[in-house]
Design a protein around this motif. Structure first.
Motif, PDB file in Angstrom:
ATOM      1  N   VAL A 170      74.347  41.722  42.349  1.00 41.01           N
ATOM      2  CA  VAL A 170      73.115  41.159  42.915  1.00 41.01           C
ATOM      3  C   VAL A 170      72.566  42.084  43.993  1.00 41.01           C
ATOM      4  O   VAL A 170      71.364  42.382  44.032  1.00 41.01           O
ATOM      5  CB  VAL A 170      73.371  39.756  43.491  1.00 41.01           C
ATOM      6  N   ALA A 171      73.448  42.548  44.885  1.00 43.56           N
ATOM      7  CA  ALA A 171      73.021  43.439  45.966  1.00 43.56           C
ATOM      8  C   ALA A 171      72.460  44.743  45.406  1.00 43.56           C
ATOM      9  O   ALA A 171      71.420  45.236  45.868  1.00 43.56           O
ATOM     10  CB  ALA A 171      74.199  43.727  46.894  1.00 43.56           C
ATOM     11  N   ALA A 172      73.127  45.303  44.405  1.00 39.53           N
ATOM     12  CA  ALA A 172      72.662  46.556  43.801  1.00 39.53           C
ATOM     13  C   ALA A 172      71.297  46.377  43.155  1.00 39.53           C
ATOM     14  O   ALA A 172      70.420  47.253  43.253  1.00 39.53           O
ATOM     15  CB  ALA A 172      73.678  47.047  42.777  1.00 39.53           C
ATOM     16  N   THR A 173      71.088  45.237  42.495  1.00 40.81           N
ATOM     17  CA  THR A 173      69.805  44.960  41.838  1.00 40.81           C
ATOM     18  C   THR A 173      68.678  44.827  42.859  1.00 40.81           C
ATOM     19  O   THR A 173      67.595  45.400  42.691  1.00 40.81           O
ATOM     20  CB  THR A 173      69.893  43.675  40.996  1.00 40.81           C
ATOM     21  N   LEU A 174      68.928  44.077  43.928  1.00 41.66           N
ATOM     22  CA  LEU A 174      67.907  43.877  44.957  1.00 41.66           C
ATOM     23  C   LEU A 174      67.575  45.172  45.677  1.00 41.66           C
ATOM     24  O   LEU A 174      66.400  45.454  45.955  1.00 41.66           O
ATOM     25  CB  LEU A 174      68.385  42.811  45.960  1.00 41.66           C
ATOM     26  N   VAL A 175      68.589  45.968  45.983  1.00 38.43           N
ATOM     27  CA  VAL A 175      68.351  47.248  46.656  1.00 38.43           C
ATOM     28  C   VAL A 175      67.536  48.171  45.762  1.00 38.43           C
ATOM     29  O   VAL A 175      66.587  48.829  46.220  1.00 38.43           O
ATOM     30  CB  VAL A 175      69.688  47.917  47.037  1.00 38.43           C
ATOM     31  N   THR A 176      67.878  48.219  44.484  1.00 42.69           N
ATOM     32  CA  THR A 176      67.128  49.045  43.535  1.00 42.69           C
ATOM     33  C   THR A 176      65.674  48.605  43.451  1.00 42.69           C
ATOM     34  O   THR A 176      64.759  49.431  43.425  1.00 42.69           O
ATOM     35  CB  THR A 176      67.772  48.978  42.134  1.00 42.69           C
ATOM     36  N   PHE A 177      65.455  47.288  43.410  1.00 40.58           N
ATOM     37  CA  PHE A 177      64.097  46.745  43.346  1.00 40.58           C
ATOM     38  C   PHE A 177      63.290  47.149  44.577  1.00 40.58           C
ATOM     39  O   PHE A 177      62.142  47.617  44.453  1.00 40.58           O
ATOM     40  CB  PHE A 177      64.146  45.221  43.227  1.00 40.58           C
ATOM     41  N   VAL A 178      63.867  46.985  45.757  1.00 37.99           N
ATOM     42  CA  VAL A 178      63.158  47.313  46.999  1.00 37.99           C
ATOM     43  C   VAL A 178      62.845  48.799  47.069  1.00 37.99           C
ATOM     44  O   VAL A 178      61.733  49.201  47.440  1.00 37.99           O
ATOM     45  CB  VAL A 178      63.985  46.874  48.226  1.00 37.99           C
ATOM     46  N   VAL A 179      63.812  49.636  46.716  1.00 36.32           N
ATOM     47  CA  VAL A 179      63.605  51.079  46.750  1.00 36.32           C
ATOM     48  C   VAL A 179      62.480  51.494  45.794  1.00 36.32           C
ATOM     49  O   VAL A 179      61.585  52.265  46.160  1.00 36.32           O
ATOM     50  CB  VAL A 179      64.907  51.830  46.394  1.00 36.32           C
ATOM     51  N   CYS A 180      62.509  50.958  44.584  1.00 35.93           N
ATOM     52  CA  CYS A 180      61.461  51.286  43.597  1.00 35.93           C
ATOM     53  C   CYS A 180      60.097  50.802  44.059  1.00 35.93           C
ATOM     54  O   CYS A 180      59.081  51.492  43.877  1.00 35.93           O
ATOM     55  CB  CYS A 180      61.804  50.673  42.239  1.00 35.93           C
ATOM     56  N   LEU A 181      60.062  49.614  44.673  1.00 33.14           N
ATOM     57  CA  LEU A 181      58.795  49.068  45.166  1.00 33.14           C
ATOM     58  C   LEU A 181      58.210  49.955  46.266  1.00 33.14           C
ATOM     59  O   LEU A 181      57.008  50.240  46.268  1.00 33.14           O
ATOM     60  CB  LEU A 181      59.012  47.648  45.687  1.00 33.14           C
ATOM     61  N   LEU A 182      59.060  50.413  47.178  1.00 34.24           N
ATOM     62  CA  LEU A 182      58.590  51.277  48.262  1.00 34.24           C
ATOM     63  C   LEU A 182      58.134  52.633  47.732  1.00 34.24           C
ATOM     64  O   LEU A 182      57.121  53.178  48.187  1.00 34.24           O
ATOM     65  CB  LEU A 182      59.694  51.457  49.302  1.00 34.24           C
TER      66      LEU A 182
END
Length: 255
Positions: free
Chosen positions: A128-140
């Motif tokens: 879950v943490a890896a997915t959320l971090v990936t999402f935030v990084v891609c969004l930025l």
């Protein structure tokens, strides 16, 4: 800029858009409450996330209280897939299909997560943490234009995505009817490398999702396309989460 994203396809997004001439002619009578907006899509994405999480938590709780999670997981995956297919051809019903998809996909996510957690304690929170971090990084990266979604970028990502889907399908068919063991099974270095590659492609699909949502807002598409865009984003996040689970399970098994 025609995207070939398997779900957020530009043909669907542009089919209901107004032409330049029509936009000028109807400029004085546009009702902005009936148009797709970025804030509306974000809100609906959050709603879908809450629905999926709630459904997953129910199956999680039932699993750790003695229920077999395979039945709801398989049922949720099949029904969720059917709802996605319907929404591709009937996006105007996305307001009903997207929440239903989130609920049924939650059954799948909850069941699969529980199975992995029983075998590898602690793996779910890491995925879950890896997915959320990936999402935030891609969004930025997308927001600040560090990654540009060009036509070439889209073509490469879509080609890689279709190649992965084809490989998975062929591997599944061979393993069903023969003794063939797919290369991505097990915890070998090659298998881990394949998982890393698939995760990278899944993450790159997030950029296509962001781009299609932004384009839909600029084209002033109908309000129901907010649900359609949110659903497409959720599909990619579910794929990314599952791939993180698979990768982490391979790393756990090597310890």
């Amino acid at each position: 800029m025609n995207s070939k994203n398997p779900f957020l396809n530009n043909k669907i997004f542009s089919s209901t858009a107004l032409s330049k001439k029509e936009e000028v002619h109807t400029a004085t009578i546009i009702d902005y409450n009936t148009e797709m907006t970025l804030s509306g899509t974000i809100n609906k994405s959050f709603i879908l996330f809450l629905l999926l999480s709630a459904s997953a938590m129910v199956i999680w709780w039932l699993t750790f209280n003695g229920m077999n999670p395979l039945v709801p997981a398989i049922s949720g995956a099949i029904i969720g897939f059917v709802l996605v297919l319907i929404s591709v051809f009937k996006p105007q019903y996305s307001g009903y299909l997207a929440p239903a998809y989130a609920l049924f996909e939650g059954l799948f996510i909850g069941g699969i997560s529980a199975i992995f957690e029983i075998k590898y304690p602690g793996i779910v929170i890491e995925a879950v943490a890896a997915t959320l971090v990936t999402f935030v990084v891609c969004l930025l990266l997308y927001k600040y234009k560090i990654v540009q979604v060009t036509e070439q970028f889209k073509s490469v990502v879509v080609a890689a995505t279709l190649a992965i889907a084809t490989y998975y399908l062929i591997s599944w068919l061979f393993s069903m009817f023969t003794s063939f063991v797919p290369v991505h099974h097990g915890s070998s270095l090659m298998s881990i490398g394949i998982s890393v590659f698939v995760i990278v492609i899944a993450a790159l699909n997030l950029f296509l999702d962001f781009d299609e949502i932004e384009n839909g807002v600029h084209r002033k598409l109908p309000k129901y396309m907010e649900w359609f865009g949110a659903m497409g984003l959720m599909i990619t996040l579910v794929w990314l989460y599952i791939e993180f689970l698979r990768l982490l399970s391979k790393l756990y098994s090597r310890d």
